[in-house]
Each structure stands twice: as structure tokens, then as C-alpha cells.
Write a protein that holds these residues in place. Structure first.
Motif, short mmCIF file in Angstrom:
data_model
loop_
_atom_site.label_atom_id
_atom_site.label_comp_id
_atom_site.label_asym_id
_atom_site.label_seq_id
_atom_site.Cartn_x
_atom_site.Cartn_y
_atom_site.Cartn_z
N LEU A 153 0.83 -1.21 0.00
CA LEU A 153 0.00 0.00 0.00
C LEU A 153 0.86 1.26 0.00
O LEU A 153 0.54 2.26 -0.66
CB LEU A 153 -0.93 0.02 1.23
N ALA A 154 1.97 1.20 0.75
CA ALA A 154 2.84 2.38 0.84
C ALA A 154 3.56 2.68 -0.47
O ALA A 154 3.97 3.82 -0.71
CB ALA A 154 3.87 2.17 1.96
N MET A 155 3.71 1.66 -1.33
CA MET A 155 4.47 1.84 -2.57
C MET A 155 3.59 2.08 -3.79
O MET A 155 4.10 2.36 -4.87
CB MET A 155 5.32 0.59 -2.83
N THR A 156 2.28 1.95 -3.64
CA THR A 156 1.39 2.02 -4.80
C THR A 156 0.24 2.98 -4.53
O THR A 156 0.05 3.46 -3.42
CB THR A 156 0.83 0.64 -5.15
N LYS A 157 -0.53 3.25 -5.59
CA LYS A 157 -1.70 4.11 -5.46
C LYS A 157 -2.96 3.26 -5.64
O LYS A 157 -2.90 2.13 -6.14
CB LYS A 157 -1.67 5.21 -6.51
N THR A 158 -4.09 3.82 -5.24
CA THR A 158 -5.35 3.09 -5.39
C THR A 158 -5.60 2.83 -6.88
O THR A 158 -5.60 3.76 -7.69
CB THR A 158 -6.52 3.91 -4.82
N PRO A 159 -5.80 1.58 -7.27
CA PRO A 159 -5.97 1.26 -8.69
C PRO A 159 -7.24 1.91 -9.26
O PRO A 159 -8.26 2.00 -8.58
CB PRO A 159 -6.09 -0.27 -8.70
N THR A 160 -7.15 2.37 -10.49
CA THR A 160 -8.32 2.89 -11.18
C THR A 160 -9.18 1.72 -11.66
O THR A 160 -8.74 0.56 -11.63
CB THR A 160 -7.89 3.73 -12.39
N ARG A 161 -10.37 2.04 -12.14
CA ARG A 161 -11.23 0.98 -12.66
C ARG A 161 -10.57 0.28 -13.83
O ARG A 161 -10.64 -0.95 -13.96
CB ARG A 161 -12.58 1.57 -13.10
N ASP A 162 -9.90 1.06 -14.69
CA ASP A 162 -9.22 0.46 -15.85
C ASP A 162 -8.09 -0.45 -15.41
O ASP A 162 -7.86 -1.50 -16.02
CB ASP A 162 -8.68 1.55 -16.77
N GLU A 163 -7.37 -0.07 -14.36
CA GLU A 163 -6.29 -0.91 -13.86
C GLU A 163 -6.84 -2.20 -13.27
O GLU A 163 -6.26 -3.28 -13.47
CB GLU A 163 -5.47 -0.16 -12.81
N LEU A 164 -7.96 -2.12 -12.57
CA LEU A 164 -8.57 -3.30 -11.99
C LEU A 164 -9.08 -4.25 -13.07
O LEU A 164 -9.07 -5.48 -12.89
CB LEU A 164 -9.72 -2.90 -11.07
N ASN A 165 -9.50 -3.67 -14.20
CA ASN A 165 -10.01 -4.49 -15.30
C ASN A 165 -8.92 -4.91 -16.27
O ASN A 165 -9.19 -5.68 -17.21
CB ASN A 165 -11.10 -3.72 -16.06
N GLY A 166 -7.72 -4.40 -16.07
CA GLY A 166 -6.62 -4.78 -16.95
C GLY A 166 -6.57 -4.03 -18.26
O GLY A 166 -5.78 -4.36 -19.14
N THR A 167 -7.41 -2.99 -18.42
CA THR A 167 -7.40 -2.23 -19.67
C THR A 167 -6.38 -1.10 -19.65
O THR A 167 -6.17 -0.43 -20.66
CB THR A 167 -8.79 -1.63 -19.95
N ALA A 168 -5.76 -0.87 -18.50
CA ALA A 168 -4.67 0.11 -18.39
C ALA A 168 -3.51 -0.56 -17.68
O ALA A 168 -3.71 -1.33 -16.73
CB ALA A 168 -5.13 1.34 -17.60
#
Length: 298
Positions: A153-168
Motif C-alpha cells: 500500500l505504501a508503494m502504490t496508489k489506489t488502482p483505477t477501474r481500468d487498472e482493476l479491469n486490466g485495460t490500463a
């Protein structure tokens, strides 16, 4: 007479034993000498080493500050451990759900998970978590406990919807390394999987990149472009390496048709792969021999 023969036999056996011992010592001494600076392998890169592999670079290259490789740590002495004790288990193999998908997306942001997030904690996720843990001195369990999760959590940001879906891909450029703020620099971040062409602190171009696997890791540190080859072909792997700019022995920045086709499902043999042919072609024309190359993160 019999005593004389026995004495002679004993002397001969002793001589053989001494000779064998000298032979082993000589071999060990030679091996140790080969490992010393100046002994054994050449300390200069050759044209044959410019092949995109993990061939060690020249002697003057910096000692890598780390690699993307999740190497095993030496065994700790009995009763001692150098890794923090695992915390409470949050996710493990076989788990499913939104939190697993978030785990995968966050690992993908920092190049530890190359597949599309699925929400299923399978072997690929286990391997990614082990690699992340090992790089940071945590117990390589492959299970996501509270300690591992907080570090991620400390090294990353909250994933966007596209990141969660693998489209980004999640390749959002991070903050420039201080070494990239002056001069002409190929600033390469393993954390965000980006290469930025920087002049005096101004970013002129940004492109997605991928790196070597844990078996052929891309070296980290500060280097310089020492050789350029527009239509290079690897002498070891016999694969095309267009717009190659070598910075550390056989490791180079270059266009990869495999990266363009397969994305992060593949890896290089240590080189920095670029998948945008137009951008790397433009960079090749602008970059000069001697320009700084900074590889960091991971």
C-alpha cells in the motif's frame, strides 16, 4: 625383507596422498585467483557482448544497487532471522474477490504482476507476492499478510477501474529520480515501467518499457550510452534489436516487437524493451553516445 617392503609401500602411499592434496589446493588457488580483479575474464565489453543478454559490463560500470530479481536469501543461522515475522494472513492461494483483484493491480503497478487482474489468487499471484516479499526482505511465503499488504500500500496508489479491469497498464510516471534532473538523461523507472527522455529536468518523451526476468535481471544504477546500433541483431539469441542503445555491457534500450505483441506476459534477457516503435526511433535519433542512463526502482 618384509619390513623393508612394508616401509616402501607406506612411503609410496604417503607420496600419492600428498600429491593428491597438492592437486586440490592448486585447483582451489587457481579458481580463487580467477575471481580476483584482473584475473580471468576480460574487463572490456566486446562487440560480441552487445547482444541484449545479461553479459556483465565493463569493469567501470557501477555496482548494481539492486535488481528486479527475487533472489533467495542465504539461510539464517539457527534461531535467528533477518526477515520480519509474518503478520496476520489476509489473502492466500485459492482466495477470490475484489481484494485479490486490487492486490494484483497494485503489484502490476510496480511490475511484479504481468497478467490481467482476475480476482483469483493462483500460482501467478503467489509467485508475484513471493518476488515482492523477497526483494524487500520479507519472508517469501507467497501469502499476503498484514506486513506485506502495508508495504505494498505504501508503494502504490489506489488502482483505477481500468487498472482493476486490466485495460490500463498502470504505467503512470513516478517522481523523477534526482539523478535525472540535470543534463541529457534516459530516465528509466522499474517501479512505473516507464522510460522518460529528459533534458535538464524537462521530460520530452515518455514510453512504456519492460525489463529482464528474475533470471536475467536488468541492472540498476547510473550508466552512459556507449554504443548505438540502428538495426542490431543479437549475436546470442539471434533476435532483432532495432534502435539499440547499449549502456551496460550487453544490456541496451531497444524496440521489441515481442513486447508490442505480448505486453508484460514476456520479459527481456536483461535489456530495456520499448513497445512504441515511433517513440524509440525518435529517441534513437536524438540521443547521443555519452548521454546518461539511469535505471532505478523495482
Amino acid at each position: 625383507m618384509r619390513k623393508t617392503l612394508m616401509c616402501r609401500a607406506l612411503i609410496a602411499a604417503t607420496a600419492v596422498a600428498v600429491a593428491a592434496g597438492c592437486s586440490v589446493q592448486t585447483t582451489e588457488r587457481t579458481a580463487a585467483d580467477d575471481a580476483k580483479p584482473g584475473g580471468g575474464a576480460s574487463h572490456h565489453a566486446t562487440a560480441g557482448a552487445r547482444d541484449g543478454g545479461a553479459t556483465p559490463g565493463p569493469a567501470h560500470r557501477p555496482t548494481p544497487s539492486g535488481t528486479h530479481s527475487a533472489t533467495e536469501k542465504p539461510a539464517d543461522p539457527p534461531g535467528q532471522t533477518s526477515a520480519p515475522a509474518p503478520g496476520r494472513t489476509l489473502m492466500a492461494s485459492g482466495a477470490t474477490g475484489k481484494q485479490v483483484r486490487e492486490l494484483q493491480a497494485r503489484l502490476r503497478q510496480i511490475a511484479w504482476f504481468g497478467a490481467t487482474p482476475t480476482g483469483t489468487y493462483g500460482p501467478v499471484t503467489v509467485a508475484a507476492v513471493k518476488g515482492f516479499q523477497g526483494k524487500r526482505g520479507l519472508a517469501r511465503t507467497g501469502t499476503t499478510d498484514t506486513v506485506t499488504w502495508q508495504r505494498l500500500l505504501a508503494m502504490t496508489k489506489t488502482p483505477t477501474r481500468d487498472e482493476l479491469n486490466g485495460t490500463a497498464g498502470g504505467n503512470s510516471p513516478d517522481k523523477l529520480d534526482p539523478r535525472c534532473l540535470t543534463g541529457r538523461v534516459l530516465c528509466i523507472s522499474k517501479t512505473s515501467r516507464t522510460l522518460r527522455w529528459v533534458r535538464d529536468g524537462k521530460v520530452l518523451s515518455t514510453m512504456d518499457v519492460r525489463f529482464g526476468s528474475q533470471y536475467t535481471p536488468t541492472r540498476e544504477g547510473t550508466f552512459h550510452i556507449d554504443f548505438k546500433s540502428r538495426d542490431h541483431v543479437s549475436t546470442i539469441y539471434h533476435t532483432a534489436m532495432p534502435y539499440a542503445m547499449f549502456f551496460s555491457g550487453g544490456q541496451a534500450v531497444h524496440y521489441s516487437s515481442d513486447f508490442a505483441a505480448r505486453g508484460y506476459n514476456g520479459a527481456s534477457h536483461g535489456c530495456v524493451n520499448v513497445r512504441d516503435k515511433t517513440k524509440i526511433a525518435a529517441l534513437f535519433d536524438q540521443a547521443r553516445t555519452g548521454d546518461k542512463v539511469v535505471v532505478y526502482g523495482g
